[in-house]
Write an enzyme that holds these catalytic residues in place. Structure first.
Site, short mmCIF file in Angstrom:
data_model
loop_
_atom_site.label_atom_id
_atom_site.label_comp_id
_atom_site.label_asym_id
_atom_site.label_seq_id
_atom_site.Cartn_x
_atom_site.Cartn_y
_atom_site.Cartn_z
N LYS A 1 -29.46 36.41 24.49
CA LYS A 1 -28.37 36.36 25.47
C LYS A 1 -28.91 36.28 26.89
CE LYS A 1 -26.65 40.35 24.10
NZ LYS A 1 -27.63 40.73 23.04
N ARG B 1 -29.94 50.19 17.26
CA ARG B 1 -29.12 49.24 18.03
C ARG B 1 -28.56 48.15 17.12
NH1 ARG B 1 -33.57 47.53 21.98
NH2 ARG B 1 -32.11 45.94 22.73
N ARG C 1 -18.49 44.63 23.82
CA ARG C 1 -19.24 45.07 22.64
C ARG C 1 -18.40 45.84 21.66
NH1 ARG C 1 -24.65 45.07 25.25
NH2 ARG C 1 -26.05 45.79 23.67
N ARG D 1 -40.98 41.74 23.43
CA ARG D 1 -40.38 41.37 24.73
C ARG D 1 -41.08 42.06 25.89
NH1 ARG D 1 -34.13 41.96 25.67
NH2 ARG D 1 -34.50 44.03 24.82
N ARG E 1 -39.22 47.51 27.76
CA ARG E 1 -38.04 48.38 27.88
C ARG E 1 -38.18 49.62 27.02
NH1 ARG E 1 -32.71 44.67 27.44
NH2 ARG E 1 -32.10 46.37 26.05
P1 AP5 Z 1 -33.40 38.37 25.21
O1 AP5 Z 1 -32.85 37.10 25.76
O2 AP5 Z 1 -33.94 39.38 26.13
O3 AP5 Z 1 -32.33 39.02 24.19
P2 AP5 Z 1 -30.92 39.69 24.46
O4 AP5 Z 1 -29.95 39.06 23.52
O5 AP5 Z 1 -30.58 39.68 25.91
O6 AP5 Z 1 -31.22 41.15 23.91
P3 AP5 Z 1 -31.03 42.59 24.57
O7 AP5 Z 1 -31.98 43.51 23.88
O8 AP5 Z 1 -31.07 42.51 26.04
O9 AP5 Z 1 -29.61 42.90 24.09
P4 AP5 Z 1 -28.96 44.26 23.96
O10 AP5 Z 1 -27.60 43.85 23.71
O11 AP5 Z 1 -29.54 45.19 22.97
O12 AP5 Z 1 -29.34 45.01 25.34
P5 AP5 Z 1 -28.51 45.20 26.67
O13 AP5 Z 1 -29.47 45.18 27.79
O14 AP5 Z 1 -27.35 44.30 26.70
O15 AP5 Z 1 -34.53 37.96 24.13
C1 AP5 Z 1 -35.28 38.97 23.45
C2 AP5 Z 1 -36.74 38.51 23.27
O16 AP5 Z 1 -36.78 37.39 22.40
C3 AP5 Z 1 -37.40 38.03 24.58
O17 AP5 Z 1 -38.72 38.44 24.56
C4 AP5 Z 1 -37.29 36.50 24.52
O18 AP5 Z 1 -38.37 35.88 25.18
C5 AP5 Z 1 -37.33 36.23 23.03
N1 AP5 Z 1 -36.49 35.10 22.62
C6 AP5 Z 1 -35.26 34.76 23.11
N2 AP5 Z 1 -34.77 33.68 22.49
C7 AP5 Z 1 -35.71 33.32 21.56
C8 AP5 Z 1 -35.78 32.26 20.59
N3 AP5 Z 1 -34.78 31.37 20.46
N4 AP5 Z 1 -36.88 32.21 19.80
C9 AP5 Z 1 -37.91 33.11 19.95
N5 AP5 Z 1 -37.89 34.13 20.85
C10 AP5 Z 1 -36.80 34.22 21.64
O19 AP5 Z 1 -27.98 46.69 26.47
C11 AP5 Z 1 -28.84 47.78 26.48
C12 AP5 Z 1 -28.06 49.07 26.25
O20 AP5 Z 1 -27.12 49.26 27.32
C13 AP5 Z 1 -27.21 49.12 24.99
O21 AP5 Z 1 -27.96 49.53 23.86
C14 AP5 Z 1 -26.13 50.12 25.38
O22 AP5 Z 1 -26.62 51.44 25.31
C15 AP5 Z 1 -25.89 49.78 26.83
N6 AP5 Z 1 -24.84 48.77 27.01
C16 AP5 Z 1 -24.98 47.51 27.54
N7 AP5 Z 1 -23.82 46.85 27.53
C17 AP5 Z 1 -22.91 47.70 26.98
C18 AP5 Z 1 -21.53 47.58 26.68
N8 AP5 Z 1 -20.83 46.45 26.93
N9 AP5 Z 1 -20.92 48.65 26.10
C19 AP5 Z 1 -21.57 49.79 25.84
N10 AP5 Z 1 -22.88 49.96 26.09
C20 AP5 Z 1 -23.55 48.92 26.66
MG MG Z 2 -30.41 41.17 27.41
#
Ligand code: AP5
Ligand code: MG
Ligand code: ZN
Length: 215
Positions: free
Chosen positions: A13, A171, A88, A127, A160
């Protein structure tokens, strides 16, 4: 263009949102990034959110709904936005719908990225993120030219806190239980676009752009 990027942790994402931001000149709204910034600054909201994030759980709906409602009112969202990691839960999706209605806006597309669980674990454990400019990398799939250093700005890369295997598995479970139901939610709303997130990063981008531009 008003978009949601939907997908499990590690689906890509953030990676794809950064590219779309440049392509369409619209902001990326990542609730994860906003919450991590609040944790770092030690604001009351950040202090409250930290425990949920460290445990791999979700921050309460009221907190994130408030963040997004305010963010969407800002000027730079006028011609569109990319929501990354929000909504989410069904309650968050309903609240978003109500906010958009108040603003007389409508979602264009919800892009759902599908990736196998084992691939997600490998992506997240590898990552790395730039402390200075926020650019993301992967030690194997998208490595920087020099290990530990950002190509774009020379900043130091970090891992992270929630990218430890045990927290990652938690997660993924939370995603399956609370967020995956949004796929059928948005399918029923007629705005879902499903993409194969297993493809390499440039192919996912290409596929996403051509399908967004065709629709
Ligand atoms: P990356 O693009 O970083 O993945 P992502 O989908 O953004 O994953 P996140 O871990 O950021 O998602 P998340 O939903 O767990 O965390 P968030 O920060 O939103 O890619 C990941 C890795 O893969 C990178 O190294 C990249 O280079 C590689 N990659 C990407 N595409 C690839 C491909 N096609 N092939 C190979 N490699 C690839 O949330 C964190 C925390 O915040 C949550 O756990 C929760 O506690 C809280 N939170 C956030 N939003 C909410 C909400 N709406 N409601 C409640 N709690 C929330
Ligand atoms: Mg992300
Ligand atoms: Zn950088």
């Amino acid at each position: 263009m008003k978009l949601i990027l939907l997908g499990p942790p590690g689906a890509g994402k953030g990676t794809q949102a950064k590219m779309l931001t440049e392509k369409f000149s619209i902001p990326q709204i990542s609730t994860g990034d906003i919450l991590r910034a609040a944790v770092k600054e030690g604001t009351p909201m950040g202090r409250k959110a930290k425990a949920f994030m460290d445990a791999g759980g979700l921050v309460p709906d009221a907190v994130v709904v408030g963040i997004v409602r305010e963010r969407l009112q800002e000027d730079d969202c006028r011609s569109g936005f990319i929501l990354d990691g929000f909504p989410r839960t069904v309650a968050q999706a309903d609240a978003l719908q109500a906010s958009l209605q108040e603003m007389d806006k409508e979602l264009d597309r919800v892009v759902s990225l599908a990736v196998d669980a084992e691939a997600l674990v490998e992506r997240l454990t590898g990552r790395r993120t730039c402390r200075q400019c926020g650019r993301g990398y992967h030690v194997k799939f998208d490595p920087p030219q020099q290990a530990g250093i950002c190509d774009a700005c020379g900043g130091a890369l970090f891992q992270r806190d929630d990218d430890q295997e045990e927290t990652i598995r938690k997660r993924l479970q939370v995603y399956a239980d609370q967020t995956a139901p949004l796929i059928s939610y948005y399918r029923q709303a007629g705005v879902l676009m499903e993409l194969d997130g297993m493809l390499p990063i440039p192919q996912v981008q290409q596929e996403m752009l051509s399908r967004l531009q065709a629709s």
